[in-house]
Write an enzyme that holds these catalytic residues in place. Structure first.
Site, PDB file in Angstrom:
ATOM      1  N   VAL A 135      12.693  23.652 -34.218  1.00  0.00           N
ATOM      2  CA  VAL A 135      12.370  22.703 -35.290  1.00  0.00           C
ATOM      3  C   VAL A 135      13.281  21.478 -35.219  1.00  0.00           C
ATOM      4  O   VAL A 135      12.813  20.336 -35.264  1.00  0.00           O
ATOM      5  CB  VAL A 135      12.480  23.381 -36.679  1.00  0.00           C
ATOM      6  CG1 VAL A 135      12.247  22.350 -37.789  1.00  0.00           C
ATOM      7  CG2 VAL A 135      11.474  24.516 -36.793  1.00  0.00           C
ATOM      8  N   VAL A 138      10.181   3.922 -45.476  1.00  0.00           N
ATOM      9  CA  VAL A 138      11.405   4.141 -46.268  1.00  0.00           C
ATOM     10  C   VAL A 138      11.908   2.826 -46.865  1.00  0.00           C
ATOM     11  O   VAL A 138      12.396   2.792 -47.994  1.00  0.00           O
ATOM     12  CB  VAL A 138      12.502   4.772 -45.371  1.00  0.00           C
ATOM     13  CG1 VAL A 138      13.863   4.720 -46.067  1.00  0.00           C
ATOM     14  CG2 VAL A 138      12.137   6.191 -44.997  1.00  0.00           C
ATOM     15  N   ARG A 177      25.690  24.908 -32.356  1.00  0.00           N
ATOM     16  CA  ARG A 177      26.687  25.977 -32.325  1.00  0.00           C
ATOM     17  C   ARG A 177      27.560  25.874 -31.100  1.00  0.00           C
ATOM     18  O   ARG A 177      28.758  26.080 -31.156  1.00  0.00           O
ATOM     19  CB  ARG A 177      25.983  27.342 -32.351  1.00  0.00           C
ATOM     20  CG  ARG A 177      26.502  28.183 -33.487  1.00  0.00           C
ATOM     21  CD  ARG A 177      25.795  29.490 -33.607  1.00  0.00           C
ATOM     22  NE  ARG A 177      24.370  29.377 -33.274  1.00  0.00           N
ATOM     23  CZ  ARG A 177      23.537  30.408 -33.322  1.00  0.00           C
ATOM     24  NH1 ARG A 177      23.992  31.590 -33.678  1.00  0.00           N
ATOM     25  NH2 ARG A 177      22.268  30.269 -33.009  1.00  0.00           N
ATOM     26  N   ARG A 178      26.927  25.575 -29.962  1.00  0.00           N
ATOM     27  CA  ARG A 178      27.676  25.508 -28.714  1.00  0.00           C
ATOM     28  C   ARG A 178      27.500  24.140 -28.086  1.00  0.00           C
ATOM     29  O   ARG A 178      26.365  23.662 -27.949  1.00  0.00           O
ATOM     30  CB  ARG A 178      27.178  26.581 -27.734  1.00  0.00           C
ATOM     31  CG  ARG A 178      27.723  27.967 -28.041  1.00  0.00           C
ATOM     32  CD  ARG A 178      27.244  28.972 -27.014  1.00  0.00           C
ATOM     33  NE  ARG A 178      25.796  29.027 -26.934  1.00  0.00           N
ATOM     34  CZ  ARG A 178      25.030  29.757 -27.743  1.00  0.00           C
ATOM     35  NH1 ARG A 178      25.592  30.489 -28.693  1.00  0.00           N
ATOM     36  NH2 ARG A 178      23.719  29.750 -27.621  1.00  0.00           N
ATOM     37  N   LYS A 199      13.751  29.168 -45.798  1.00  0.00           N
ATOM     38  CA  LYS A 199      13.114  30.003 -46.821  1.00  0.00           C
ATOM     39  C   LYS A 199      14.016  31.134 -47.283  1.00  0.00           C
ATOM     40  O   LYS A 199      14.031  31.491 -48.456  1.00  0.00           O
ATOM     41  CB  LYS A 199      11.796  30.563 -46.327  1.00  0.00           C
ATOM     42  CG  LYS A 199      11.933  31.396 -45.081  1.00  0.00           C
ATOM     43  CD  LYS A 199      10.620  31.909 -44.570  1.00  0.00           C
ATOM     44  CE  LYS A 199      10.813  32.557 -43.211  1.00  0.00           C
ATOM     45  NZ  LYS A 199      11.008  31.574 -42.129  1.00  0.00           N
ATOM     46  N   GLY A 241       2.884  35.133 -28.024  1.00  0.00           N
ATOM     47  CA  GLY A 241       3.966  34.413 -28.693  1.00  0.00           C
ATOM     48  C   GLY A 241       3.784  34.287 -30.197  1.00  0.00           C
ATOM     49  O   GLY A 241       4.528  33.568 -30.858  1.00  0.00           O
ATOM     50  N   GLU A 255       7.334  38.200 -32.667  1.00  0.00           N
ATOM     51  CA  GLU A 255       8.598  38.321 -31.957  1.00  0.00           C
ATOM     52  C   GLU A 255       8.733  39.718 -31.356  1.00  0.00           C
ATOM     53  O   GLU A 255       8.003  40.639 -31.731  1.00  0.00           O
ATOM     54  CB  GLU A 255       9.756  38.038 -32.908  1.00  0.00           C
ATOM     55  CG  GLU A 255       9.651  36.617 -33.451  1.00  0.00           C
ATOM     56  CD  GLU A 255      10.889  36.196 -34.216  1.00  0.00           C
ATOM     57  OE1 GLU A 255      11.999  36.593 -33.812  1.00  0.00           O
ATOM     58  OE2 GLU A 255      10.733  35.468 -35.198  1.00  0.00           O
ATOM     59  N   ASP A 270       9.339  38.241 -44.551  1.00  0.00           N
ATOM     60  CA  ASP A 270       9.140  36.795 -44.472  1.00  0.00           C
ATOM     61  C   ASP A 270       8.208  36.325 -45.595  1.00  0.00           C
ATOM     62  O   ASP A 270       8.502  35.355 -46.294  1.00  0.00           O
ATOM     63  CB  ASP A 270       8.544  36.460 -43.093  1.00  0.00           C
ATOM     64  CG  ASP A 270       8.167  35.000 -42.958  1.00  0.00           C
ATOM     65  OD1 ASP A 270       9.081  34.179 -42.734  1.00  0.00           O
ATOM     66  OD2 ASP A 270       6.976  34.668 -43.101  1.00  0.00           O
ATOM     67  N   LYS A 273       8.820  33.768 -49.035  1.00  0.00           N
ATOM     68  CA  LYS A 273       7.953  32.633 -49.345  1.00  0.00           C
ATOM     69  C   LYS A 273       7.283  32.813 -50.703  1.00  0.00           C
ATOM     70  O   LYS A 273       7.081  31.836 -51.436  1.00  0.00           O
ATOM     71  CB  LYS A 273       6.912  32.467 -48.244  1.00  0.00           C
ATOM     72  CG  LYS A 273       7.539  31.999 -46.920  1.00  0.00           C
ATOM     73  CD  LYS A 273       6.587  32.179 -45.758  1.00  0.00           C
ATOM     74  CE  LYS A 273       7.173  31.646 -44.458  1.00  0.00           C
ATOM     75  NZ  LYS A 273       6.331  32.034 -43.292  1.00  0.00           N
TER      76      LYS A 273
END
Lengths: 438, 438
Positions: A21, A40, A52-53, A111, A193, A196, A207, A211
């Site tokens: 995302v 805008v 993170r890395r 979420k 896909g 998971e 999940d 929501k």
């Protein structure tokens, strides 16, 4: 594009997370920079992307590599708007609260965090006078937050039925259409896909429950957390349940159900049969949809993609424009934002397809003449179907010729029909109809 | 309800028109006064209702008879928000412009005016620094304005396919489902109040063309007027067109089509075949729906009632809350508005229906025992269906009993199932599934 807009002080955007995302957000922000600046009232400038890395190759995102940082805590202190797409409870929560303390508005797709701790986040936003938008947290790209909170603000929502988990909808749809059992359908979903490797969060309804809590909060203007939600997944749904539903002219869907009665609110997630005539029954594969019953508006449904990088990023960017616009000049009404002046094409220029039904002589060479009429106008034929028509006594042999074209300009298509009308072998044009939606 | 809100200076609302929509707006404004005050941050007070003729009995609207006036020109000068539901070009346009000159924001449901003169109205609103909202002008209760202008503000809409006229959708749906011809279907629609005595504006596509212009303006952030729209109605659609569509596994719908390509925008209204697998194909009777294709979001659809007093009033009130909120305190974000704290019910309290499939002994008295288990828990049975199951050699006779209940509490329903499991005559419970959406 108004160049004055691009001369304005840019809004500083910090992005937390550069996964599927986050990557889509970064890419679309760059691609649509001019349009977004116009909407805008000032340019948006990415001041940093927290990862993170360090050191991973992120050239595909098309942003300056110097923008990547592992110090999210520092990044959020120097932004006007923080976009959080890390997910999970921590460090997302601490970073959002820290951003708000430093005066930044927040856009999040999280979420889990909203379901667990939404009220605390709303309160923090109110305390610091900043915005908190989270359209992407429920049903991905489907606009729900504004419709439920704003469009229906003068109405009373009584009930919300949502298909809010694409994985389980895909699995149940396959069980319905192919007769597959639960395990086989999950395997298919994994192969494509849609599920998971560990599908627990989806198939056990966790999940959807998160929501549902957010949906109920939005729809009823109240506080519902994930722990308030009754939850049953689809692991116990059998092929015989699906068959039983079929006999009832119904389908089985995993529904997030939010109801508001005089006694309070009820929020639950479980598989349920719904009649095939219900708009939710037609929601196939991994699509999501939310069906709303309101006192005055009646029945409404919102349908679209519930997951994926680009659809989720679309929702995030819509929120980003809203909070950024708010920063720049207060809330602009929908009639006031800047307008393009795009040229309007004539009908002849419109691209469409035709379905043409002709009454023709049944003799050799007819199809060749008809096909030539199409070719002369550069109209490509997709399918031709010929049906013999029983001839009456004394009549010559007739046939019904049905032609469906590929896409062409309406001018070329209508000229083709005019030509067909003049052919000796064409006794009549029974029906000409444009074809859309494919 | 927060009493401080009701102590604030009320926002002055002027209502122009007291017909079906105006009447519903007045009634709902009164019924939902407290909720709307909480959402706006101040009470809304109707300061006048402009009508064409004084003296008619309007007691049913439940508002002070003194509020009615025939002097709309004076009324709009003493309001913070003017709600225009007169329709037509004049005097609606002059009154709206006059309201804006006097500093009032405007909410309108007037598709004809917006299609003819939208840009002039948007400009006037911008010049006077007021809001102009018009959610009700396209597809009645269906939220489109905010989704298209705000939720998708960071995306690019490529294409909009809309079923935006309920009358023609009803007529085409009847032609499809009953095989009726055009004239018969129109007569049916008139008998049921879905078509007017003179159906020209609907069946010739004028109404849809006005809405297409507004949709294109919204979707593409550009200026399109009604005269830019190519228009074909449904009067030429024959039973054989419908039959041809059926052979293609398609349906005929009157579509408002807005497309944005590199060459410009194309806006047109005409009948077209769409595949039955397309989400728009399932839009039945007089419902409306708008299908949107956006770059990042993918396919979205918005479905609901396109006309009627209450649905249109719902959209008007949503806009009214937005512009009123804007007046009171600037645009509040969705996380910041006031919250109720409604009690959350347990799953046992949830009202639902069960579909239960039982494997039972095939002997007399079985149904009585099963029915008694339901009755003991105050669960009412809607339908029972019994199927004989071929017995294997040496087995006693068996049957499959399928029970669908009326609505009851989940606690009562699940206790009933527990009881059924203990009955000697019940050999097994094959499937238990809740039923929703009916």
């Amino acid at each position: 594009m108004d160049s004055a807009v691009n001369d304005r002080q840019p809004l500083r955007v910090a992005l937390l997370g550069a996964g599927v995302v986050g990557g889509a957000v970064a890419r679309l922000l760059t691609e649509h920079a001019d349009d977004m600046a116009a909407r805008v009232g000032a340019p948006l400038s990415i001041v940093g992307i927290a990862v993170r890395r360090a050191g991973r190759d992120r050239a595909a995102l098309g942003v300056d590599p110097q923008l990547f940082t592992t110090d999210a805590e520092e990044l959020v202190t120097r932004a006007d708007v923080v976009v959080e797409v890390i997910g999970g409870i921590e460090p997302a929560r601490s970073l959002i609260l820290r951003a708000m303390e430093h005066g930044a508005s927040v856009v999040t797709a999280n979420k889990a965090l909203l379901a667990e701790d939404g009220p605390a986040l709303y309160d923090a936003a109110a305390r610091h006078g900043v915005d908190l938008y989270y359209e992407a947290a429920v049903a991905g790209a489907i606009p729900l937050l504004r419709p439920l909170r704003e469009s229906l603000a003068g109405d009373e929502v009584r009930r919300v039925l949502g298909i809010v988990n694409g994985t389980t909808n895909y699995v149940l749809d396959k069980m319905d259409t192919t007769g597959a059992g639960f395990a086989d359908a999950v395997e298919q979903a994994q192969a494509l896909g849609y599920a998971e490797a560990d599908p627990t969060a989806d198939v056990e309804g966790f999940d959807a429950a998160a929501k549902a809590a957010i949906l109920a909060s939005l729809a009823f203007h109240t506080r519902v957390s994930g722990t308030d939600v009754y939850r049953e997944g689809i692991t116990e749904v059998t092929a015989s349940d699906i068959a039983a539903a079929r006999e009832m002219d119904a389908v089985v869907k995993l529904l997030a159900i939010c109801e508001h009665s005089e006694r309070g609110v009820s929020v639950r997630v479980h598989p349920a049969m719904i009649p095939r005539s219900h708009p939710l029954a037609g929601v196939r594969e991994a699509f999501n949809a939310v069906f709303v019953e309101a006192d005055a508006a009646g029945e409404l449904m919102f349908y679209g993609k519930g997951a994926g990088g680009d659809p989720t990023a679309s929702a995030v960017l819509g929120d980003l424009v809203a909070v950024a616009r708010h920063r720049v000049g207060g809330g602009l009404g929908p009639g006031e934002s800047s307008y393009a002046d795009l040229p309007v094409l004539t009908m002849g220029d419109a691209q469409t397809r035709y379905h043409i039904s002709l009454d023709v002589e049944d003799r050799s060479g007819v199809l060749a003449q008809v096909a030539a009429a199409f070719a002369d106008h550069d109209v490509s034929i997709e399918t031709v179907r010929q049906q013999l028509v029983p001839a009456h006594a004394g009549e010559s042999a007739r046939a019904n010729l049905i032609v469906v074209t590929h896409t062409a300009s309406d001018a070329a298509l209508s000229s083709t029909v005019e030509r067909l009308r003049t052919l000796d072998v064409v006794r009549g044009v029974n029906s000409v109809m444009r074809v859309e939606g494919s």
